[in-house]
Scaffold this active site. Structure first.
Site, mmCIF file in Angstrom:
data_model
loop_
_atom_site.group_PDB
_atom_site.id
_atom_site.type_symbol
_atom_site.label_atom_id
_atom_site.label_comp_id
_atom_site.label_asym_id
_atom_site.label_seq_id
_atom_site.Cartn_x
_atom_site.Cartn_y
_atom_site.Cartn_z
ATOM 1 N N TRP A 127 0.870 -1.189 0.000
ATOM 2 C CA TRP A 127 0.000 0.000 0.000
ATOM 3 C C TRP A 127 0.910 1.243 0.000
ATOM 4 C CZ3 TRP A 127 -1.988 2.710 4.879
ATOM 5 C CH2 TRP A 127 -2.868 3.733 4.541
ATOM 6 N N ASP A 208 -1.562 -6.382 8.555
ATOM 7 C CA ASP A 208 -2.507 -5.303 8.306
ATOM 8 C C ASP A 208 -3.771 -5.926 7.701
ATOM 9 O OD1 ASP A 208 -3.798 -2.969 7.698
ATOM 10 O OD2 ASP A 208 -2.249 -2.175 6.348
ATOM 11 N N LYS A 243 -13.565 -0.010 5.418
ATOM 12 C CA LYS A 243 -14.178 -0.618 4.234
ATOM 13 C C LYS A 243 -15.322 -1.552 4.621
ATOM 14 C CE LYS A 243 -10.280 1.014 2.839
ATOM 15 N NZ LYS A 243 -9.589 1.716 1.835
HETATM 16 C C1 LMR Z 1 -6.488 2.993 -0.873
HETATM 17 O O1 LMR Z 1 -5.497 2.262 -0.894
HETATM 18 O O2 LMR Z 1 -6.920 3.580 -1.875
HETATM 19 C C2 LMR Z 1 -7.233 3.162 0.421
HETATM 20 O O3 LMR Z 1 -6.646 2.390 1.410
HETATM 21 C C3 LMR Z 1 -7.417 4.568 0.799
HETATM 22 C C4 LMR Z 1 -6.158 5.264 1.203
HETATM 23 O O4 LMR Z 1 -6.197 5.949 2.226
HETATM 24 O O5 LMR Z 1 -5.143 5.167 0.517
#
Ligand code: LMR
Length: 393
Positions: A127, A208, A243
């Site tokens: 992420w 996570d 989510k």
């Molecule tokens: C995403 O990956 O788009 C979501 O988890 C929202 C974010 O805060 O990045």
């Protein structure tokens, strides 16, 4: 003083919100930030959330401070939903935090206090916010191989080989399910192999879980956590309710730390309290109170699971629809990984120039890595989307 500052670089995911908002072409398809959309493009408040909010409104007598760890009822409910057993109760502490990101930041603070030299190994890719969030808290990060961009599979052998080079006490950041950004998760056998190397090298899993219930179901999606909990002495788990409860802006999350024994658990609890106090003092209550009402009422919980299943099934259907449409519009390309991925995301596997062209010429928005949020796909826009992608290939 502030004239010494340079503009901060925009967050790659958040900047797409503004770009897409500013585009008023009616054919626009927003596959950017990870929020759920219904078929008609709304991100609704779940029905069960509305009902729990009404109950909260009727029964809440005070808004006095709850304390640094938030609501004990919420924490107990999240612990149960994550671990599904009371077997670890004397080694486990769970605290409320402001969203999944808040829980990650508290975890980073704990790691920095406990093991200042530890390296946090993160999947390549992970992420986008993991790196600045954890790095900004002073942690050193190292990538481990994860996603094979040619074959669109996880390279578990390469991942395990990299983790074999980790030092005792290093931390391994893992996505419990719905890997963000690839959408490709390890199978249960692969999770066992990952746990083997974690145990062998005496590493600490840091899991996570931002999408519990979006891949398969609540229990299956927690497999990695429950399997590791049986095998390791220490572990950190961060949960987000953004989510699966649709509570994005209410900032609801929790973090759990599994410790060697009760004495260590009590020390960790006191450290978590002190970290929260220095970061934000106390987490926001409203969303966590709503989640707590839902999780502790059998009827509301059952209805929540139905709404969660509906979201998950829609995402699954949209993956299949896009794959079918692409088979027709771009038969020489294979997009079958779209249906192998789970949750909100997957990679299209197209170039930066193609992503730019999709944005400029077709009003199709996605993250620069070609990650798409499949919740932005609808039966009404899927053909346009597939045609636009095909035109840029
Ligand atoms: C995403 O990956 O788009 C979501 O988890 C929202 C974010 O805060 O990045």
């Amino acid at each position: 003083m502030f004239e010494t500052l340079q503009p901060a670089p925009a967050d790659a995911i958040l900047k797409l919100i503004a770009e897409s908002k500013a585009d008023d072409r009616p054919e626009k398809v927003d596959l950017g930030i990870g929020v759920y959309f219904t078929e008609d493009g709304r991100t609704p408040v779940l029905d069960v959330v509305k009902r729990a909010e009404q109950r909260l409104f009727d029964m809440q007598q005070t808004k006095a401070y709850l304390g640094t760890a938030g609501s004990p009822d919420f924490n107990a409910a999240m612990q149960q939903q994550t671990f599904a057993t009371s077997a670890f109760d004397d080694r486990l502490v769970t605290v409320q935090a402001p969203g999944g990101s808040g829980s990650l930041r508290v975890a980073a603070g704990l790691i920095a206090r406990a093991w200042p030299d530890a390296v946090v190994w993160a999947s390549e890719p992970t992420w986008a916010n993991h790196i600045p969030l954890l790095g900004g808290a002073g942690l050193e990060l190292k990538p481990y191989p994860y996603y094979d961009t040619d074959k669109h599979v996880i390279d578990v052998a390469a991942m395990v080989a990299a983790l074999k080079t980790a030092s005792e006490g290093d931390i391994v950041l893992l996505h419990a399910c719905c890997h963000n950004p690839s959408g490709i998760d390890p199978s249960e056998d692969e999770w066992r192999a990952i746990a083997d190397v974690i145990v062998e090298r005496k590493l600490i899993p840091f899991i996570d879980m931002a999408y519990q219930g979006f891949a398969n179901d609540l229990d299956t999606d927690a497999f990695a956590i429950r399997h590791m909990a049986e095998r390791v002495d220490e572990m950190i788990v961060c949960n987000s309710c953004s989510k699966n409860f649709g509570l994005y802006r209410d900032r609801v999350g929790s973090m759990s730390v599994l410790c060697r024994d009760t004495a260590s658990r009590d020390i960790v609890a006191s450290q978590l309290s002190s970290i929260a106090r220095t970061l934000y003092s106390m987490p926001p209550d409203h969303g966590a109170a709503v989640v707590s009402i839902i999780l502790t009422d059998a009827a509301l919980r059952a209805d929540w699971i139905l709404e969660l299943n509906e979201m998950r099934d829609r995402l699954k259907n949209m993956r299949a629809l896009l794959n079918d449409a692409l088979k027709e519009k771009a038969p020489e390309h294979d997009f079958s990984h779209l249906v192998r991925a789970t949750g909100m995301f997957c990679f299209l596997g197209i170039s930066a120039a193609q992503i730019e062209r999709l944005k400029k010429d077709y009003s199709v928005y996605m993250v620069g890595s070609s990650r798409i949020n499949v919740a932005g796909i609808t039966p009404a826009n899927v053909n346009y989307l597939a045609e636009s992608i095909a035109a840029t290939l």
